[in-house]
Design a protein around this motif. Structure first.
Motif, PDB file in Angstrom:
ATOM      1  N   UNK A 174       0.800  -1.201  -0.023  1.00 21.69           N
ATOM      2  CA  UNK A 174      -0.061  -0.152  -0.055  1.00 21.69           C
ATOM      3  C   UNK A 174       0.833   1.376   0.009  1.00 21.69           C
ATOM      4  N   UNK A 175       2.164   0.895  -0.338  1.00 26.13           N
ATOM      5  CA  UNK A 175       3.223   2.323  -0.309  1.00 26.13           C
ATOM      6  C   UNK A 175       3.452   2.873   0.896  1.00 26.13           C
ATOM      7  N   UNK A 176       3.293   1.990   2.099  1.00 25.40           N
ATOM      8  CA  UNK A 176       3.630   2.363   3.449  1.00 25.40           C
ATOM      9  C   UNK A 176       2.875   3.873   3.616  1.00 25.40           C
ATOM     10  N   UNK A 177       1.731   3.979   3.079  1.00 26.58           N
ATOM     11  CA  UNK A 177       0.926   5.268   3.460  1.00 26.58           C
ATOM     12  C   UNK A 177       0.111   5.072   4.473  1.00 26.58           C
ATOM     13  N   UNK A 178      -0.571   6.408   5.099  1.00 28.78           N
ATOM     14  CA  UNK A 178      -1.421   6.102   6.275  1.00 28.78           C
ATOM     15  C   UNK A 178      -2.588   5.252   5.754  1.00 28.78           C
ATOM     16  N   UNK A 179      -3.206   4.221   6.381  1.00 25.48           N
ATOM     17  CA  UNK A 179      -3.921   3.182   5.914  1.00 25.48           C
ATOM     18  C   UNK A 179      -4.863   3.056   7.098  1.00 25.48           C
ATOM     19  N   UNK A 180      -5.936   2.188   7.099  1.00 23.31           N
ATOM     20  CA  UNK A 180      -6.818   1.727   7.734  1.00 23.31           C
ATOM     21  C   UNK A 180      -6.863   0.210   7.762  1.00 23.31           C
ATOM     22  N   UNK A 181      -7.009  -0.671   8.690  1.00 20.07           N
ATOM     23  CA  UNK A 181      -7.164  -2.135   8.964  1.00 20.07           C
ATOM     24  C   UNK A 181      -8.466  -2.161   9.192  1.00 20.07           C
ATOM     25  N   UNK A 182      -9.282  -3.028   8.414  1.00 16.77           N
ATOM     26  CA  UNK A 182     -10.710  -3.291   8.699  1.00 16.77           C
ATOM     27  C   UNK A 182     -10.728  -4.845   9.106  1.00 16.77           C
ATOM     28  N   UNK A 183     -11.552  -5.135  10.032  1.00 16.29           N
ATOM     29  CA  UNK A 183     -11.746  -6.631  10.588  1.00 16.29           C
ATOM     30  C   UNK A 183     -12.492  -7.240   9.348  1.00 16.29           C
ATOM     31  N   UNK A 184     -12.290  -8.568   9.027  1.00 12.11           N
ATOM     32  CA  UNK A 184     -13.193  -9.411   8.078  1.00 12.11           C
ATOM     33  C   UNK A 184     -14.687  -9.306   8.701  1.00 12.11           C
ATOM     34  N   UNK A 185     -15.368  -8.903   7.719  1.00  8.08           N
ATOM     35  CA  UNK A 185     -17.015  -9.220   7.802  1.00  8.08           C
ATOM     36  C   UNK A 185     -17.494 -10.558   7.344  1.00  8.08           C
ATOM     37  N   UNK A 186     -17.977 -11.068   8.144  1.00  6.29           N
ATOM     38  CA  UNK A 186     -18.644 -12.583   7.779  1.00  6.29           C
ATOM     39  C   UNK A 186     -19.905 -12.154   7.246  1.00  6.29           C
ATOM     40  N   UNK A 187     -20.023 -11.711   6.180  1.00  8.38           N
ATOM     41  CA  UNK A 187     -21.492 -11.371   5.614  1.00  8.38           C
ATOM     42  C   UNK A 187     -21.769 -12.252   4.429  1.00  8.38           C
ATOM     43  N   UNK A 188     -23.134 -12.467   4.271  1.00  8.60           N
ATOM     44  CA  UNK A 188     -23.600 -13.350   3.251  1.00  8.60           C
ATOM     45  C   UNK A 188     -23.679 -12.816   2.054  1.00  8.60           C
ATOM     46  N   UNK A 189     -24.022 -11.617   1.825  1.00  3.44           N
ATOM     47  CA  UNK A 189     -24.238 -10.714   0.751  1.00  3.44           C
ATOM     48  C   UNK A 189     -23.610  -9.118   0.695  1.00  3.44           C
ATOM     49  N   UNK A 190     -23.635  -8.441  -0.221  1.00  3.92           N
ATOM     50  CA  UNK A 190     -23.475  -7.137  -0.139  1.00  3.92           C
ATOM     51  C   UNK A 190     -24.564  -6.594  -0.696  1.00  3.92           C
ATOM     52  N   UNK A 191     -25.256  -5.562  -0.054  1.00  5.15           N
ATOM     53  CA  UNK A 191     -26.356  -4.776  -0.543  1.00  5.15           C
ATOM     54  C   UNK A 191     -25.883  -3.395  -0.400  1.00  5.15           C
ATOM     55  N   UNK A 192     -26.743  -2.714  -1.355  1.00  8.88           N
ATOM     56  CA  UNK A 192     -26.572  -0.991  -1.283  1.00  8.88           C
ATOM     57  C   UNK A 192     -27.751  -0.256  -1.295  1.00  8.88           C
ATOM     58  N   UNK A 193     -27.742   0.841  -1.098  1.00  8.25           N
ATOM     59  CA  UNK A 193     -28.874   1.719  -1.007  1.00  8.25           C
ATOM     60  C   UNK A 193     -28.389   3.170  -1.364  1.00  8.25           C
ATOM     61  N   UNK A 194     -29.263   3.561  -2.369  1.00  9.76           N
ATOM     62  CA  UNK A 194     -28.960   4.907  -2.976  1.00  9.76           C
ATOM     63  C   UNK A 194     -30.166   5.647  -2.447  1.00  9.76           C
TER      64      UNK A 194
END
Length: 358
Positions: A174-194
């Motif tokens: 990631x280029x040793x740049x400021x980053x974020x580490x996110x825990x793995x999400x045990x999801x069944x599907x991805x949804x979205x809302x507009x």
């Protein structure tokens, strides 16, 4: 603000496909559009009244855009915040506002804001060094997803860290740049809302979509998604909380993880019209592009109910060469972006396959 009358000029920062479809929607409502983009003959510029060919931080170009446009918006969230500030300082009416831009441009700020308004996310840790990454892995566990705090889209600027032994390589990736580490999400599907919010505070939310990704890039959205009433209600409440928390004006995309037990977690937000909302062009009376134009111009928001079921598929790279076959299908509505070069993985267009609602 009084609604802008037809014949007014709107400015758009960005000349890609989203700017193109925004401009087309604005034209239907009688507005003139001026694009600011560094690329000559941009996809949006070719369907607009005019284009200013300049860098997004060009002070002269921003001054000109602010003078000719009665309202200004942007098609992507990585437009320089200083450019938006310059427009506002010059008296331009910009929507969405700088707060939404600042939150969406920094993934740690984004996660902090979302949890603050009750839109729960996965657990996360800010990463500014290899030591931070190792500490985050110890707390969150592996595998975990390392993303740059700024920029990065369609799978770029991120890497899975599957063990502490991979930490150094991931940090380098990631280029040793400021980053974020996110825990793995045990999801069944991805949804979205507009969802959209007008200048009067009115909120309008579209039915949910279900998304399928391939190689980190959205491939397909099916909408309205098959969700129960509780899930639909929770998603709409999340969208409304985000819109109101940002004092937002315009259309917003919210990506959600469905954990399958009635719980929704917010993955990311996008302060703009969104790829997962393209289905609305052929599934709703007022699509997301017209909705955004209505909102920034101070018009009443349009209806969001679906009148058809739509499967939206992105055409990536040379998949656009299927245009003749797709154009011959009775259920297909083809939307091409006018890009000259079909590079691998590049979004060249999309097709909406339209079916009756069940």
């Amino acid at each position: 603000m009084a609604p802008l009358p037809p014949g007014s000029t709107l400015g758009i920062l960005g000349g890609g496909q989203l700017g193109r479809m925004l401009s087309q929607a604005a034209s239907r409502l009688g507005f003139n559009v001026v694009i600011l983009d560094p690329e000559e003959n941009s996809p949006a510029g070719r369907v607009s009244q005019g284009q200013i060919v300049a860098a997004y931080d060009d002070l002269t170009a921003l001054t000109v855009l602010g003078r000719v446009a009665q309202a200004v918006t942007f098609e992507f969230e990585n437009v320089p915040a200083a450019s938006v500030a310059r427009l506002v300082e010059g008296g331009a009416l910009v929507a969405p506002g700088s707060r939404a831009l600042a939150v969406a441009q920094d993934r740690v700020e984004e996660k902090t804001f979302l949890n603050g308004v009750g839109a729960t996310t996965v657990d996360y840790a800010a990463v500014d060094s290899l030591d931070d990454l190792l500490a985050g892995l110890e707390r969150l566990g592996a595998p975990a997803l390392l993303k740059t705090r700024r920029e990065g889209y369609d799978g770029k600027g991120q890497v899975w860290v599957r063990s502490a032994k991979m930490a150094a390589d991931a940090w380098h990736a990631v280029g040793e740049r400021p980053s974020i580490l996110e825990a793995r999400a045990d999801f069944t599907r991805e949804l979205s809302v507009i969802a959209a919010r007008g200048r009067d505070g009115a909120v309008a939310v579209y039915p949910l979509g279900e998304n399928i990704h391939k190689g980190g890039v959205l491939k397909t959205t099916v909408a309205p998604a098959a969700v129960d009433a509780k899930t639909e209600k929770r998603a709409k409440a999340i969208a409304k909380a985000i819109l109101e928390g940002l004092d937002y004006v315009g259309v917003l995309g919210v990506e959600l993880f469905d954990l399958g037990n009635g719980t929704l977690l917010v993955n990311e937000i996008a302060p703009r019209v969104h790829n997962t909302g393209h289905w609305t062009q052929d599934g709703c009376a007022c699509d997301q592009f017209e909705q955004h134009i209505r909102a920034i111009a101070g018009w009443p928001l349009g209806p969001t109910a679906a009148h058809a079921r739509v499967e939206m598929t992105n055409l990536l790279g040379d998949e656009v060469e299927q245009w003749a076959k797709l154009a011959g299908r009775a259920d297909a509505r083809l939307h091409l972006y006018g890009k000259a070069e079909a590079r691998p993985g590049r979004k060249m267009g999309h097709v909406n396959r339209v079916k009756p609602l069940d």
